[in-house]
Design a protein around this motif. Sequence first.
Motif, PDB file in Angstrom:
ATOM      1  N   ILE A  43     -12.162  24.830 -75.470  1.00  0.00           N
ATOM      2  CA  ILE A  43     -11.946  23.798 -76.481  1.00  0.00           C
ATOM      3  C   ILE A  43     -10.609  23.123 -76.200  1.00  0.00           C
ATOM      4  CG2 ILE A  43     -11.697  23.326 -78.951  1.00  0.00           C
ATOM      5  CD1 ILE A  43     -13.323  25.840 -79.505  1.00  0.00           C
ATOM      6  N   LEU A  44     -10.579  21.794 -76.339  1.00  0.00           N
ATOM      7  CA  LEU A  44      -9.359  21.008 -76.185  1.00  0.00           C
ATOM      8  C   LEU A  44      -9.078  20.281 -77.495  1.00  0.00           C
ATOM      9  CD1 LEU A  44     -10.033  19.401 -72.672  1.00  0.00           C
ATOM     10  CD2 LEU A  44      -8.859  21.543 -73.177  1.00  0.00           C
ATOM     11  N   LEU A  45      -7.815  20.280 -77.920  1.00  0.00           N
ATOM     12  CA  LEU A  45      -7.394  19.603 -79.140  1.00  0.00           C
ATOM     13  C   LEU A  45      -6.456  18.466 -78.774  1.00  0.00           C
ATOM     14  CD1 LEU A  45      -6.693  22.691 -81.444  1.00  0.00           C
ATOM     15  CD2 LEU A  45      -8.802  21.361 -81.242  1.00  0.00           C
ATOM     16  N   THR A  46      -6.573  17.336 -79.468  1.00  0.00           N
ATOM     17  CA  THR A  46      -5.803  16.146 -79.112  1.00  0.00           C
ATOM     18  C   THR A  46      -4.680  15.824 -80.101  1.00  0.00           C
ATOM     19  OG1 THR A  46      -7.432  14.758 -80.242  1.00  0.00           O
ATOM     20  CG2 THR A  46      -7.746  15.134 -77.893  1.00  0.00           C
ATOM     21  N   HIS A  47      -4.934  15.924 -81.418  1.00  0.00           N
ATOM     22  CA  HIS A  47      -3.935  15.528 -82.414  1.00  0.00           C
ATOM     23  C   HIS A  47      -3.934  16.522 -83.576  1.00  0.00           C
ATOM     24  CE1 HIS A  47      -3.124  11.588 -80.596  1.00  0.00           C
ATOM     25  NE2 HIS A  47      -4.423  11.464 -80.434  1.00  0.00           N
ATOM     26  N   PRO A  48      -2.782  16.719 -84.225  1.00  0.00           N
ATOM     27  CA  PRO A  48      -2.706  17.614 -85.393  1.00  0.00           C
ATOM     28  C   PRO A  48      -3.055  16.900 -86.689  1.00  0.00           C
ATOM     29  CG  PRO A  48      -0.501  16.913 -84.787  1.00  0.00           C
ATOM     30  CD  PRO A  48      -1.435  16.276 -83.799  1.00  0.00           C
ATOM     31  N   THR A  49      -4.271  16.385 -86.786  1.00  0.00           N
ATOM     32  CA  THR A  49      -4.726  15.684 -87.978  1.00  0.00           C
ATOM     33  C   THR A  49      -6.051  16.284 -88.438  1.00  0.00           C
ATOM     34  OG1 THR A  49      -5.890  14.006 -86.672  1.00  0.00           O
ATOM     35  CG2 THR A  49      -3.599  13.554 -87.253  1.00  0.00           C
ATOM     36  N   ILE A  50      -6.434  15.964 -89.672  1.00  0.00           N
ATOM     37  CA  ILE A  50      -7.695  16.461 -90.216  1.00  0.00           C
ATOM     38  C   ILE A  50      -8.866  15.949 -89.379  1.00  0.00           C
ATOM     39  CG2 ILE A  50      -9.223  16.396 -92.217  1.00  0.00           C
ATOM     40  CD1 ILE A  50      -6.872  18.151 -92.669  1.00  0.00           C
ATOM     41  N   GLU A  51      -8.768  14.709 -88.903  1.00  0.00           N
ATOM     42  CA  GLU A  51      -9.870  14.123 -88.140  1.00  0.00           C
ATOM     43  C   GLU A  51     -10.083  14.797 -86.796  1.00  0.00           C
ATOM     44  OE1 GLU A  51      -7.421  12.456 -89.452  1.00  0.00           O
ATOM     45  OE2 GLU A  51      -8.362  11.373 -91.115  1.00  0.00           O
ATOM     46  N   HIS A  52      -9.094  15.573 -86.318  1.00  0.00           N
ATOM     47  CA  HIS A  52      -9.212  16.155 -84.985  1.00  0.00           C
ATOM     48  C   HIS A  52      -9.240  17.680 -84.978  1.00  0.00           C
ATOM     49  CE1 HIS A  52      -7.665  12.060 -84.223  1.00  0.00           C
ATOM     50  NE2 HIS A  52      -8.403  12.121 -83.153  1.00  0.00           N
ATOM     51  N   LEU A  53      -8.687  18.345 -85.975  1.00  0.00           N
ATOM     52  CA  LEU A  53      -8.752  19.813 -86.011  1.00  0.00           C
ATOM     53  C   LEU A  53      -8.916  20.369 -87.427  1.00  0.00           C
ATOM     54  CD1 LEU A  53      -5.679  20.681 -87.074  1.00  0.00           C
ATOM     55  CD2 LEU A  53      -5.122  20.427 -84.693  1.00  0.00           C
ATOM     56  N   GLY A  54      -9.405  19.552 -88.341  1.00  0.00           N
ATOM     57  CA  GLY A  54      -9.541  19.995 -89.730  1.00  0.00           C
ATOM     58  C   GLY A  54     -10.498  21.154 -89.911  1.00  0.00           C
ATOM     59  N   ALA A  55     -11.525  21.260 -89.054  1.00  0.00           N
ATOM     60  CA  ALA A  55     -12.524  22.322 -89.184  1.00  0.00           C
ATOM     61  C   ALA A  55     -12.239  23.511 -88.281  1.00  0.00           C
ATOM     62  CB  ALA A  55     -13.915  21.766 -88.877  1.00  0.00           C
ATOM     63  N   TYR A  56     -11.083  23.566 -87.648  1.00  0.00           N
ATOM     64  CA  TYR A  56     -10.821  24.642 -86.687  1.00  0.00           C
ATOM     65  C   TYR A  56     -10.764  26.009 -87.373  1.00  0.00           C
ATOM     66  CZ  TYR A  56      -8.325  27.485 -83.284  1.00  0.00           C
ATOM     67  OH  TYR A  56      -7.954  28.507 -82.434  1.00  0.00           O
ATOM     68  N   ALA A  57     -10.006  26.121 -88.464  1.00  0.00           N
ATOM     69  CA  ALA A  57      -9.898  27.407 -89.152  1.00  0.00           C
ATOM     70  C   ALA A  57     -11.225  27.801 -89.784  1.00  0.00           C
ATOM     71  CB  ALA A  57      -8.795  27.346 -90.209  1.00  0.00           C
ATOM     72  N   TYR A  58     -11.966  26.835 -90.327  1.00  0.00           N
ATOM     73  CA  TYR A  58     -13.263  27.155 -90.912  1.00  0.00           C
ATOM     74  C   TYR A  58     -14.216  27.716 -89.861  1.00  0.00           C
ATOM     75  CZ  TYR A  58     -17.929  26.453 -92.838  1.00  0.00           C
ATOM     76  OH  TYR A  58     -19.226  26.642 -93.241  1.00  0.00           O
ATOM     77  N   CYS A  59     -14.269  27.106 -88.695  1.00  0.00           N
ATOM     78  CA  CYS A  59     -15.174  27.571 -87.646  1.00  0.00           C
ATOM     79  C   CYS A  59     -14.764  28.952 -87.145  1.00  0.00           C
ATOM     80  CB  CYS A  59     -15.194  26.567 -86.498  1.00  0.00           C
ATOM     81  SG  CYS A  59     -15.924  24.969 -86.927  1.00  0.00           S
ATOM     82  N   CYS A  60     -13.462  29.195 -87.019  1.00  0.00           N
ATOM     83  CA  CYS A  60     -13.015  30.514 -86.575  1.00  0.00           C
ATOM     84  C   CYS A  60     -13.407  31.604 -87.557  1.00  0.00           C
ATOM     85  CB  CYS A  60     -11.496  30.512 -86.368  1.00  0.00           C
ATOM     86  SG  CYS A  60     -10.924  29.550 -84.950  1.00  0.00           S
ATOM     87  N   LYS A  61     -13.440  31.287 -88.834  1.00  0.00           N
ATOM     88  CA  LYS A  61     -13.730  32.302 -89.852  1.00  0.00           C
ATOM     89  C   LYS A  61     -15.218  32.486 -90.080  1.00  0.00           C
ATOM     90  CE  LYS A  61     -12.574  33.659 -94.601  1.00  0.00           C
ATOM     91  NZ  LYS A  61     -11.989  34.944 -94.178  1.00  0.00           N
ATOM     92  N   ASN A  62     -16.003  31.411 -89.990  1.00  0.00           N
ATOM     93  CA  ASN A  62     -17.399  31.469 -90.423  1.00  0.00           C
ATOM     94  C   ASN A  62     -18.420  31.375 -89.296  1.00  0.00           C
ATOM     95  OD1 ASN A  62     -17.176  31.265 -93.574  1.00  0.00           O
ATOM     96  ND2 ASN A  62     -15.794  29.691 -92.807  1.00  0.00           N
ATOM     97  N   LEU A  63     -18.057  30.869 -88.131  1.00  0.00           N
ATOM     98  CA  LEU A  63     -19.020  30.748 -87.036  1.00  0.00           C
ATOM     99  C   LEU A  63     -18.812  31.897 -86.061  1.00  0.00           C
ATOM    100  CD1 LEU A  63     -19.001  26.912 -86.257  1.00  0.00           C
ATOM    101  CD2 LEU A  63     -20.425  28.199 -87.856  1.00  0.00           C
ATOM    102  N   PRO A  64     -19.833  32.697 -85.816  1.00  0.00           N
ATOM    103  CA  PRO A  64     -19.675  33.819 -84.877  1.00  0.00           C
ATOM    104  C   PRO A  64     -19.301  33.319 -83.488  1.00  0.00           C
ATOM    105  CG  PRO A  64     -21.702  34.022 -86.152  1.00  0.00           C
ATOM    106  CD  PRO A  64     -21.164  32.665 -86.447  1.00  0.00           C
TER     107      PRO A  64
END
Length: 1005
Positions: free
Chosen positions: A57-78
């Motif tokens: 995975i590559l991340l480009t900017h520290p904004t909601i539009e670019h990494l807002g779902a990162y913590a949610y996916c780490c917690k809820n997606l196997p």
Amino acid sequence: MFNFTPLLGARAESAASQSLLELDGGVKILVDVGWDDAFKAARLEALSEHVSTLSLILLTHPTIEHLGAYAYCCKNLPLFAHIPVYATIPVINLGRTLLSDLYSSTPLAASILSSTPGQADVSPNLLLDAPTEEEISSYFDHITSLKYSQPHQPIASTWSPPLDNLTITAYGAGHSLGGTIWHIQHSLESIVFANDWNQGRENLLPGAAFLSGSGQEILEPLQRPTALICAAKGVERGEILARKDRDAALISLVRETVAAGGKVLIPTDSSARMLEIAFLLNETWREGTHGPYGDTFRSARVYMASKTATTTVKYMKNMLEWVEESVRADAEAAMTKGKGQQGQAAAGGPLDWKHVRALEKRGQVEQVLKRQKPCVLLTSDRTLEWGFARQGFKVLAEDGRNLVVLTEEVRGSDRVQKGLGRQLWERWREGQRGGNVKIVEGNGSPIEYGDTAIKSLSDDELAVWETYQARQRQLHSTIQGDHTLADSTGAEIADTQAAADEDAGHASDSDEEDEDSEHQGRALNMTAQLTQSQKRQQAAEAITDGELGVNVLLRAQTAVHDYEVRGKKGREKVFPFVAKRSRFDIFGELIRGEEFLRAEEKDAGSGENAVNGTAGDRGMVGGKRKWSELPVGGKGGKSGRQQFSKRAKMEDGRAGKKGGKQDDIDAAIALATGEGTGPGAAEEDESELDDESDYEPEDLDSGPKKVVFISSHLSLNMRIAHVDFSGLCSMRALQMIVPLVRPKKVILTSGTESEVMRLAEVLRPGVEGTEVLTPREGEVVEAGGDSNAWSLKLSRALVKKLTWQNVKGLGVVALTGRLSAEVDASDVPQIKGHAAGADSDLKAEDDTETPKRKKARLLDTESDNANNPTSITKSSTTTKPAELPLPILDLPCSLASLATAQPTTQRPTRPVHVGDLRLASLREILSASGHSAVFAGEGTLLVNGVVIVRKSGARIELECAVRGLDGGGRGRGRVMGMGAGVEGGGTFGAVKRAVYGGLAVVAGV
């Protein structure tokens, strides 16, 4: 070839960004994990389907539009948390503070539970568990940090295929601190991913790194890529002001509002663009207090309100190398004067934000809003759907002296009701239709907004929640290969028994009544744990075969014994294997308690009522009971009420002793420090805020919650203005940069329908020979430079004569051969009494199957299976269909001519020079040989004052600077990456030989 799939944000109103790159060999790269302000888990379903096959995975900017779902996916997606992630240091640090602010500000960020298969949707507003601060920190600690212009060969996930010479490089993108343009090099594919970039420099943030130091050419690694993936967001903004005019417009609005006694609300994101605006306001206040408007600036204060404001500013001051060059130079100059330390802001320097006060608590923001003094409130978020911006707007909206400044367009989402930010943006656009108005008046018009309330779950909702939780645990363990949940039940019970025995040993002097109560509680705990195990087993049975994937072969409840792997990639092609783990202690393997249950306990635990916890089973062992119900009497004959009253008295006695001591200590501290006493203790200091005061609502009982939406109305008298601080490239910049990059294909994403199509219309005639692609969300487009690639087979005789050269990790060889559809003679099996290939009429024995017979048999088998579908067996379902044999590339002369020793009439391929020579490496080589080599400009090397070496793209030019001097100074030549010899003497010849020496000599066959 590679495939590109925009998962979110392509030709859509949503500003979220998620893109999937699928390279040759099954390598999948996810670029950005964005979300929109609705925070709906349904928007991530497309991403969840690819998690088990992602390589990195590559991340480009520290904004909601670019990494807002990162913590949610780490917690809820196997498996998502086990995928390698790469980003720059500012993106990691600021992304951590952004998500911490998000999850502590709004419960909707945790997302709402959707209905599960086979389960009625009792309440659609059940909230999922939000990640904690520790979990968010661990997720971002997992990210690998990279620096700009640092080529890196990433490590793929454990289930990913080999990356095979994949190189990723980060370049500056502007728009945010640490914003990234990713260059992905894989074999012959060169991909430039530029999402939300800004070519112009700003006050704090540098511009994009497309142009070289001279500003006239594109950086060499970014030239002529296979595909340029570019965002179209913001191309319809109209007139774009220069940086100085933009800053002056904002300062003018702020100064006029403050002078009139009003407050200015500037909603923006809490990490990327907030730092740019805060830096501008701090510089304005520092210089303005001594100017003609000094009284105006001294009467107001600038506040930066977010729950991670202090940490965000601290991170920014410690990342000095990522800011704009002039700011970095001024900060370093201030540090050298002894006014600061390394990594910290020096007093009076550009990073000394003494005029900007950080607010992190709700009570502090409320105190600022209640005061009658003018101020500037820089808050999160720009959508006004969460954060302190929403709190500030509700208080300031009814006063006509106040002003809200929108810094960028607020896009829509899939919300049923428009958010506050979207409504304000539309009202400002409507006000602009009558003319170019600077400020739009509110005029008391009503505005509708929605509030949320958090409540506990009912009994039916709690049952749905428990079923979902059990199902998710089973799904995580199944997909991740951990099938030890059922086996560990006995270990958990044994641990409980050991803990209970230890407690009983310490309390051996207790009476018989307490011992009976302890034994009863131990039995209840054991049976309750067994019931939870049965719940997990039932949840596992509810998982569909599609969710299990290849793990369906491990389920004993299904009769699936074969799994289709054709077309699958990654871990879906490998048969799953799980090693069951057993827990041991010093006495051996732990005993599973469910194997030794009595018949009545099995009946009570396996019943449907025991699982659902209905009222009819509350009297059974292990069944649920309400808090108002008292436990049943134990063996000693004592009633539950007597045991409960006795234990309550003991607890009250202990609490009274501890509470008395605590009260005495608090009183002594208050008396010694003088806190809370004296006539001035309750007076409010106008210059400082109470850091300890906070007015957060009381937390509900721990446990699952649901959200209730409440619709409200508000009278809008507040004025609305807009100054473009989005930090995105304009249409003019795109028209200038894209033709210089000269990509073979341009893929447009991250924009609305009109923005993408308008940019495509502009680029198609402006970039000759370039194909412009405009995919929608979920649409797969094929891109890459190998559109005319063919597969063939090399003969063994040809392979033995090849001499491979290594060029940038690729094996390169030049050859000339003969292409035919004949079968390689060396691959034909040896026949008794004959040499393979000696006679073309040789027949194989009856028990030997020739390739032609094999092909005919496969075709007959396929036709029979098509006519009789029921006769398809397991072996036939897994056999690949017959394919035409690959053509053979053989030596220029035939095998027969080699056997008769006839000379070939074709000439072998001449040697070529392949590679990319860097002038810095050439300078070192010439200096080691005794020559004087100095750089005389951008891309120019002067050798001995005689020969000039210039590099333009992939071409190297040699030119004589002074004619008539030195034996080799009379020549002029060009090296275009290939050549056929080295001629000349003196300095010119030495330089030419050094140039060819830095290239790989690829010999021909």
